[in-house]
Motif scaffolding. Sequence first.
Motif, PDB file in Angstrom:
ATOM      1  N   ILE A  19      -8.826   0.983   6.104  1.00 57.41           N
ATOM      2  CA  ILE A  19      -7.605   0.396   6.674  1.00 57.41           C
ATOM      3  C   ILE A  19      -7.368  -1.011   6.112  1.00 57.41           C
ATOM      4  N   THR A  20      -8.467  -1.751   5.861  1.00 56.37           N
ATOM      5  CA  THR A  20      -8.324  -3.136   5.375  1.00 56.37           C
ATOM      6  C   THR A  20      -8.412  -3.225   3.854  1.00 56.37           C
ATOM      7  N   GLY A  21      -8.797  -2.137   3.189  1.00 57.28           N
ATOM      8  CA  GLY A  21      -8.945  -2.172   1.746  1.00 57.28           C
ATOM      9  C   GLY A  21     -10.164  -2.952   1.293  1.00 57.28           C
ATOM     10  N   MET A  22     -11.207  -2.927   2.115  1.00 58.81           N
ATOM     11  CA  MET A  22     -12.426  -3.646   1.748  1.00 58.81           C
ATOM     12  C   MET A  22     -13.510  -2.636   1.366  1.00 58.81           C
ATOM     13  N   PHE A  70       0.854  -1.181   0.000  1.00 62.12           N
ATOM     14  CA  PHE A  70       0.000   0.000   0.000  1.00 62.12           C
ATOM     15  C   PHE A  70       0.887   1.226   0.000  1.00 62.12           C
ATOM     16  N   HIS A  71       0.669   2.093  -0.974  1.00 56.31           N
ATOM     17  CA  HIS A  71       1.454   3.319  -1.019  1.00 56.31           C
ATOM     18  C   HIS A  71       0.533   4.503  -0.776  1.00 56.31           C
ATOM     19  N   GLY A  72       1.107   5.535  -0.262  1.00 53.17           N
ATOM     20  CA  GLY A  72       0.285   6.702   0.028  1.00 53.17           C
ATOM     21  C   GLY A  72      -0.223   6.636   1.449  1.00 53.17           C
ATOM     22  N   GLU A  73      -1.248   7.422   1.714  1.00 49.59           N
ATOM     23  CA  GLU A  73      -1.718   7.581   3.075  1.00 49.59           C
ATOM     24  C   GLU A  73      -3.138   7.057   3.198  1.00 49.59           C
ATOM     25  N   LEU A  74      -3.420   6.345   4.267  1.00 49.56           N
ATOM     26  CA  LEU A  74      -4.787   5.865   4.500  1.00 49.56           C
ATOM     27  C   LEU A  74      -5.736   7.067   4.568  1.00 49.56           C
ATOM     28  N   ALA A  75      -6.852   6.943   3.883  1.00 50.52           N
ATOM     29  CA  ALA A  75      -7.809   8.056   3.859  1.00 50.52           C
ATOM     30  C   ALA A  75      -8.708   8.011   5.093  1.00 50.52           C
ATOM     31  N   ILE A  76      -8.098   8.286   6.219  1.00 51.32           N
ATOM     32  CA  ILE A  76      -8.866   8.423   7.463  1.00 51.32           C
ATOM     33  C   ILE A  76      -8.490   9.770   8.066  1.00 51.32           C
ATOM     34  N   ARG A  80      -2.707  -3.951   2.651  1.00 50.80           N
ATOM     35  CA  ARG A  80      -4.096  -4.130   3.050  1.00 50.80           C
ATOM     36  C   ARG A  80      -4.615  -5.473   2.526  1.00 50.80           C
ATOM     37  N   PRO A  81      -5.315  -6.226   3.355  1.00 51.70           N
ATOM     38  CA  PRO A  81      -5.834  -7.524   2.915  1.00 51.70           C
ATOM     39  C   PRO A  81      -6.627  -7.413   1.610  1.00 51.70           C
ATOM     40  N   GLY A  82      -7.376  -6.324   1.487  1.00 51.20           N
ATOM     41  CA  GLY A  82      -8.169  -6.145   0.268  1.00 51.20           C
ATOM     42  C   GLY A  82      -7.293  -6.113  -0.976  1.00 51.20           C
ATOM     43  N   ASP A  83      -6.124  -5.485  -0.862  1.00 48.90           N
ATOM     44  CA  ASP A  83      -5.215  -5.397  -2.010  1.00 48.90           C
ATOM     45  C   ASP A  83      -4.485  -6.712  -2.255  1.00 48.90           C
ATOM     46  N   MET A  84      -4.442  -7.565  -1.226  1.00 50.38           N
ATOM     47  CA  MET A  84      -3.784  -8.871  -1.391  1.00 50.38           C
ATOM     48  C   MET A  84      -4.703  -9.877  -2.072  1.00 50.38           C
ATOM     49  N   GLY A  85      -5.967  -9.523  -2.210  1.00 48.34           N
ATOM     50  CA  GLY A  85      -6.903 -10.434  -2.858  1.00 48.34           C
ATOM     51  C   GLY A  85      -7.882 -11.112  -1.902  1.00 48.34           C
ATOM     52  N   PHE A  86      -7.869 -10.692  -0.645  1.00 49.66           N
ATOM     53  CA  PHE A  86      -8.816 -11.294   0.301  1.00 49.66           C
ATOM     54  C   PHE A  86     -10.228 -10.773   0.042  1.00 49.66           C
ATOM     55  N   ASP A  87     -11.202 -11.675   0.200  1.00 49.51           N
ATOM     56  CA  ASP A  87     -12.604 -11.319  -0.033  1.00 49.51           C
ATOM     57  C   ASP A  87     -13.315 -10.959   1.264  1.00 49.51           C
ATOM     58  N   VAL A  88     -12.857 -11.574   2.353  1.00 44.19           N
ATOM     59  CA  VAL A  88     -13.465 -11.346   3.664  1.00 44.19           C
ATOM     60  C   VAL A  88     -12.335 -11.183   4.678  1.00 44.19           C
ATOM     61  N   VAL A 119     -15.843  -6.928   3.871  1.00 44.55           N
ATOM     62  CA  VAL A 119     -16.073  -7.742   2.670  1.00 44.55           C
ATOM     63  C   VAL A 119     -15.861  -6.913   1.406  1.00 44.55           C
ATOM     64  N   LYS A 120     -15.618  -7.646   0.327  1.00 44.70           N
ATOM     65  CA  LYS A 120     -15.587  -7.024  -0.993  1.00 44.70           C
ATOM     66  C   LYS A 120     -17.023  -6.897  -1.501  1.00 44.70           C
ATOM     67  N   LYS A 121     -17.156  -6.092  -2.532  1.00 46.10           N
ATOM     68  CA  LYS A 121     -18.457  -5.725  -3.076  1.00 46.10           C
ATOM     69  C   LYS A 121     -19.422  -6.899  -3.295  1.00 46.10           C
TER      70      LYS A 121
END
Lengths: 448, 485
Positions: free
Chosen positions: B125-128, A38-44, B256-264, B289-291
């Motif tokens: 934070i989790t990329g979901m 992850f690059h950049g800053e978390l959007a929080i 982020r788990p979401g970017d790694m390909g995790f669905d849940v 969860v993803k969409k």
Amino acid sequence: MTFRYLPMTEQDRKEMLETIGVQTTEELFAEIPENVRFHGELAIPQALPEPLLVKHMQRLSGKNANLDQYTSFLGAGVYEHYVPSVVGHVISRSEFYTAYTPYQPEISQGELQAIFEFQSMICELTGMDVANSSMYDGPTALAEAAALAFSHTKKKKVFVSRAVHPEAREILLTNAKGLGYEVVEIPLQDGVTNLARLEEMADEDTAAVIVQYPNFLGNLEDLGQIEQIAHKHKGLLVVSSNPLSLGILQPPGAFKADIVVGDAQPLGILPQFGGPHCGYFATTKALMRRLPGRIVGQTVDEDGKRGFVLTLQAREQHIRRDKATSNICSNQALMALAASVYMSALGKQGMQDIALLNVKKAHFAKQRLSQVSGFEIAHEQPFFNEFVIRVNGSVEEVNRKLLKQGIIGGYDLGKAYSEYQNHMLVAVTELRTQEEIEQLAVALEGLL
Amino acid sequence: MSKETAKQLIFEMSQPGRISYSLPASDVPETEGLPAQFMREVPAELPEVAELDLMRHYTELSRRNHGIDNGFYPLGSCTMKYNPKINEDVARYPGFSKIHPYQAEETAQGALQLLFELQQDLSEITGMDDVTVQSAAGAQGEWTGLMMIRAYHEGRGDLMRNKVIVPDSAHGTNPASATVAGFETITIPSNEKGLVDVEALKEVLGNDTAALMMTNPNTLGLFEEEIKLIADLVHEAGGLLYYDGANANAILGYARPGDMGFDVVHLNLHKTFTTPHGGGGPGAGPVGVKKDLMPYLPKPMVRQREDGSYFFDHDMPQSIGRIKGYYGNFGILVRAYTYIRTMGPDGLKQVSEYAVLNANYMMHRLAPYFDVPFTQNCKHEFVLSGNRQKKQGVRTLDMAKRLLDFGYHPPTIYFPLIVDECLMIEPTETESKETLDKFIDAMIQIAREAEETPEIVQEAPHHTIVRRLDEVTAARKPVLRYSKS
């Protein structure tokens, strides 16, 4: 150092990197491949210094109408009772609240003993042989009871009274989908479980009969008769019970219940918008090794001194993995501690007194409201501290008007029961004074 | 804590007539009470104590308990970091603690806003795509996630997927949750690097695969470098990827788990987000969860209207249903929200940076004295093996008990199951270098004792209020409650 919870100084960082033999902390993350970085800053939102944080949180909290500002007649599973000052003081001791599950008994005797005492107190109130260290909440404890009945009896049908908390019944349905048992709802008759219908419906495939006592509508079920029907078909009798009411009510154990569950929220735990509360789970000696969750047992140390440990762990997920009695790993230890302090503070006499006070206030309120025209008492059943009234018009509308007079009205039963449109579930605890009950009656009169 | 005699139970302190409560007398006219058949025949035998004795009892119990505020607590995979005091204060504001779950939504807009923003922050934070905060704990989060995975497959008419794959390094809750969600568990081995064995995974993947559950970094503290490949393989087989967030403290702002390909994904707010463990709970285990899985989220979710107001959305026809009473452990969610607002994006990233730096530092300093089964960079935690000491007659359990004498809570031991005599150490980012150094010194001393005077370690602990307890008898002849006789 920019964050007060992070003690790392530049000097520390330098020394530590040197010891490890790398130049930058970035190198320690080298195993995370570029394509998932992850690059950049978390959007929080950006960090807030404590004084501004406090302001922000006070503003959010201030947007909520709290029970100190209003006179509440709302219950429906979550009750406003007086919480003795000692409860907050004990659970604020950080030796308790900053500890983990007591895996190392030598340095966790305090927590272990407190839970052992909690288990003992729950057994006393419910009239059961054993209890566990607590569950997430009452509704999930009820689903765990159904799961136990299903796996123990190896039968498929779980009968649940429609007078069980609607949210508990919803969770039961979710749980049943996973485990593969069938949930059959027992209809109501005049505010209690329809026993004639239960008699017809129950058969040899009955894993459990689940009722609530006092039930969601406040009324007292005939546990004696329900027990006979459940046990005739070799199903388990599961009773969900408000533990505060058991200060004076005949406990489910006296009716040969197999499992008693419920929520200890009324015992010194603040409503907190629905959680954290504290489920409890009690059962018979016969089912002891099928209990879900943590259990504390008494033993001795190498010198023969009494001590306490987590026990019967062969049931649990960290040992049995996919064969465990449940997947639950934690409990609600701190809330169980709150309930223990409450039960110790009230004690043998106080638990009777407070339960009786609830009965008296609620019975007076019911009598008083029965005199208000435009409102009707829905049932004439024995009840504890809640009862149902029928409203002329929408409960939501009535509650909106009451709120303007500083009153939080009762629960809108129509939300969960199609047959109770325009019915309000009114809770009256020991905190309501005669004056406040009178105020409610007058306000309701004024609405017409 | 000092050596003392066994503590009385509160029941044993009881004297008839003592009270620690004060209730008002009834101010309402007498009405007809309850019919006699409903009345309790025998009162519950609860303790009768006066208020000072009650306070002394619980204060004494607290002195017999070790929390993070008492000392270092490097319990691996549990993330025993500092529990900020401001979070405790905030959660006790009447506007958060004295509000009823069924009061009108327009009178609880602050609470709803908090829940809504937390759903959003945790999604980021989790990329979901969305997060439910209803679940009360990690294990409940796992079950919730698996129930959604089940509903997802069923929703596609894909009814054969009854297997959940877990690595042998997984937490015990993973397989247990799979069972409760109605799945069978397949366990796959780890490779010599301590990571998921991709070849073994390929062998078990098929049209019966519902999901693969992973912890990343895994319970050995190692990042699964082939995660992208693993995700592709699972997805190609038609399965979904589940992320156990127990170890999320290692990657905040880095991955982020979401970017790694995790669905849940589930998170443990009582680990990564500083909410106190409470001696075993309450916790909170939000699930992201993803969409594609959003329709199956448990109800209700918090949504925002165009006018800016918030509401509980119950209109979710494909939802798996309700999983917990009301809206989750709200008081815990308030604490986690407060923490996220305290740290912001920079702070959270520093959390993981220092958690990982601390762990690697400890690993390097301890490496000369203990076997290190996996030598690549660890993330927020690492494992040691006590094999060398075992040959000297000292087991990992003994070393853990010896650490008690130094005032430390020992690391997690004998987990993960795939490392002999395992010690799993997670320092967290909130500990200072001096604290780490002192602990390291104690570990080195214990390693020396194992060599030179093993009986000191074997007979530990020496300075706790009780010595080792007889767990066998406790399980064989259970005494689970006090009784007067």
